[in-house]
Design an enzyme around this catalytic site. Structure first.
Site, PDB file in Angstrom:
ATOM      1  N   ASP A  44      -6.366   1.711   2.877  1.00 61.77           N
ATOM      2  CA  ASP A  44      -5.289   1.483   2.059  1.00 61.77           C
ATOM      3  C   ASP A  44      -3.982   1.349   3.261  1.00 61.77           C
ATOM      4  O   ASP A  44      -3.271   0.582   3.124  1.00 61.77           O
ATOM      5  CB  ASP A  44      -5.075   2.491   1.196  1.00 61.77           C
ATOM      6  CG  ASP A  44      -3.593   2.358   0.442  1.00 61.77           C
ATOM      7  OD1 ASP A  44      -3.384   1.485  -0.606  1.00 61.77           O
ATOM      8  OD2 ASP A  44      -2.749   3.001   0.546  1.00 61.77           O
ATOM      9  N   GLY A  73      -2.240  -0.488  -1.661  1.00 59.68           N
ATOM     10  CA  GLY A  73      -3.033  -1.643  -1.205  1.00 59.68           C
ATOM     11  C   GLY A  73      -4.502  -1.740  -2.090  1.00 59.68           C
ATOM     12  O   GLY A  73      -5.073  -2.819  -2.725  1.00 59.68           O
ATOM     13  N   ASP A  74      -5.118  -0.680  -2.128  1.00 57.56           N
ATOM     14  CA  ASP A  74      -6.048  -0.434  -3.042  1.00 57.56           C
ATOM     15  C   ASP A  74      -6.090  -0.737  -4.477  1.00 57.56           C
ATOM     16  O   ASP A  74      -6.856  -1.632  -4.984  1.00 57.56           O
ATOM     17  CB  ASP A  74      -6.861   1.210  -2.813  1.00 57.56           C
ATOM     18  CG  ASP A  74      -7.812   1.393  -1.704  1.00 57.56           C
ATOM     19  OD1 ASP A  74      -8.459   0.359  -1.263  1.00 57.56           O
ATOM     20  OD2 ASP A  74      -7.690   2.196  -0.792  1.00 57.56           O
ATOM     21  N   LEU A  75      -5.044  -0.039  -4.843  1.00 56.89           N
ATOM     22  CA  LEU A  75      -4.969  -0.183  -6.453  1.00 56.89           C
ATOM     23  C   LEU A  75      -4.329  -1.515  -6.869  1.00 56.89           C
ATOM     24  O   LEU A  75      -4.752  -2.123  -8.011  1.00 56.89           O
ATOM     25  CB  LEU A  75      -3.738   0.721  -6.981  1.00 56.89           C
ATOM     26  CG  LEU A  75      -4.118   2.288  -6.875  1.00 56.89           C
ATOM     27  CD1 LEU A  75      -3.150   3.411  -7.468  1.00 56.89           C
ATOM     28  CD2 LEU A  75      -5.596   2.590  -7.548  1.00 56.89           C
ATOM     29  N   ALA A 117      -7.656  -3.687  -6.874  1.00 54.81           N
ATOM     30  CA  ALA A 117      -8.241  -3.283  -7.982  1.00 54.81           C
ATOM     31  C   ALA A 117      -7.800  -3.941  -9.358  1.00 54.81           C
ATOM     32  O   ALA A 117      -8.452  -4.401 -10.055  1.00 54.81           O
ATOM     33  CB  ALA A 117      -8.366  -1.808  -8.314  1.00 54.81           C
TER      34      ALA A 117
END
Length: 391
Positions: free
Chosen positions: A146, A174-176, A179
């Site tokens: 992330d 970044g990850d969320l 997602a």
């Protein structure tokens, strides 16, 4: 709103095979599980998802990081690289609707589970592939977590005080971001499959979704050619719209139009500022940001955060204290929303979870089951497969 006889499980009957790990992929899987899908999390027998050990803190056998993104799922253990493991996964995919994976581009696992091969055997499958930097371009094969994506995609250049070092966002944006866009992609692909009967291959990345979230920062850059820089809590297009120091802490004030600006001047007992040519319109205020911020800070210095919030809110000027998580989760407002649930975990006992943030006819999707232990449902899932195949 009156209760509906319908349950808040719009994806009931959808089966998802979650081959992902860490955060972005598991968050997609949890989102689909919250919405009622049967999500089977496939993990390696030797340790499973690495986030099980991303602690302290731990509850029971697993780190709270893992517990945050894996509720409402079932866990089975499979070695994806073994022949027996591939056969087992293929049997799962016969009855699955969606696959979520974040195999590194060009890796052996991505080659073993290449979509072209999968689609020949299972044309109904919707496969979501999440990577760090996307499936094309010179950065395609670079590894990334992330914070690497936050750096490479510009977020850290926009976060922090102007004269301080770059800072990552407090959440794993970044990850969320990947997602949430990935989940949107899956849901839209399910709608299309209902029309065509065919699945498809979806790709997204931490990098691409960060660009999508630049929104006004990017369009401002495109229009002017000027590279934006960190503004602390300030807004690039609105002033005043940031955190200001009061006598005992910081108060956030958000002035989104000229009418609110006039009201703020009255509350601050600085009515003359509303007619000051430097600050009359929002464009004027953005141009003269530094001068105005200094004047507002001087006006706020004598009273506490609570005092300012009370008078600002009474005048209809959006304002709030900066709360920590203890204050947030002991807030009567949070309690009234009913977004925090408690569920019984096999080894940790009762654990609290922040639920899905959308209500369906007044019903919030429930936290049905705790995040599973490693391989907790292996036997159950295999028995289901054998029963369906008549073996």
């Amino acid at each position: 709103m009156s209760e509906s006889p319908r349950t808040a499980r719009p994806l009931a009957g959808i089966r998802v095979v979650d081959l992902s790990k860490i955060l972005a992929g598991p968050y997609v899987g949890m989102t689909l599980a919250d919405l009622g899908a049967d999500v089977i999390k496939v993990e390696h027998p030797d340790g499973g998802d690495p986030t099980r050990q991303w602690g302290p803190p731990f509850q029971g056998e697993d780190a709270t990081y893992y517990l945050a993104t894996n509720r409402n799922k079932r866990s089975v253990t499979v070695d994806l690289k073994s022949e027996a493991g591939r056969d087992t996964v293929d049997r799962l995919l016969r009855e699955a609707d969606v696959v979520v994976e974040n195999f590194r581009p060009g890796s052996s696992l991505q080659r073993l589970y290449d979509y072209r091969d999968l689609s020949e055997r299972h044309p109904h499958l919707i496969v979501l592939h999440i990577s760090a930097f996307g499936d094309h371009g010179p950065m395609r094969d670079e590894p990334g977590y992330d914070m690497v994506a936050q750096a490479a995609a510009g977020l850290m250049s926009l976060t922090g005080e102007p004269d301080g070092p770059p800072v990552k966002a407090g959440y794993a944006m970044g990850d969320l971001g990947a997602a949430l866009f990935g989940a949107i992609g899956v849901l839209s692909a399910l709608v299309e499959r209902a029309r065509t009967g065919l699945g498809q291959y979806l790709t997204t990345s931490l990098y691409e979704t960060q660009l999508a979230l630049h929104i006004n920062w990017a369009t401002g850059y495109f229009a002017t050619g000027q590279t934006p820089h960190r503004l602390g809590s300030g807004h690039p297009n609105l002033v005043p719209y940031q955190a200001f120091p009061a006598a005992d802490g910081y108060v956030v004030i958000a002035v989104g139009n000229d009418s609110l600006w006039t009201r703020l001047c009255g509350v601050l007992d600085r009515a003359a500022l509303a007619d000051d040519p430097r600050f009359r319109t929002n464009a004027d205020r953005v141009t003269n940001r530094d001068d105005l911020v200094a004047l507002i800070e001087d006006a706020l210095a004598a009273r506490t955060v609570a005092e300012w919030c009370a008078v600002l809110q009474e005048a209809g000027v959006p304002a709030a204290p900066i709360r920590d998580l203890h204050e947030v989760y002991t807030s009567p407002h949070t309690e009234a929303l009913g977004i925090v649930s408690t569920v019984e975990h096999p080894t940790a006992g009762p654990i609290r979870q922040v639920g899905f943030p959308v209500n369906y006819h007044g019903r919030r999707p429930e936290v049905r089951t705790a995040p599973p232990l490693l391989g907790q449902h292996t036997d159950d899932v295999w028995e289901e497969l054998h029963a369906r195949s008549g073996e």
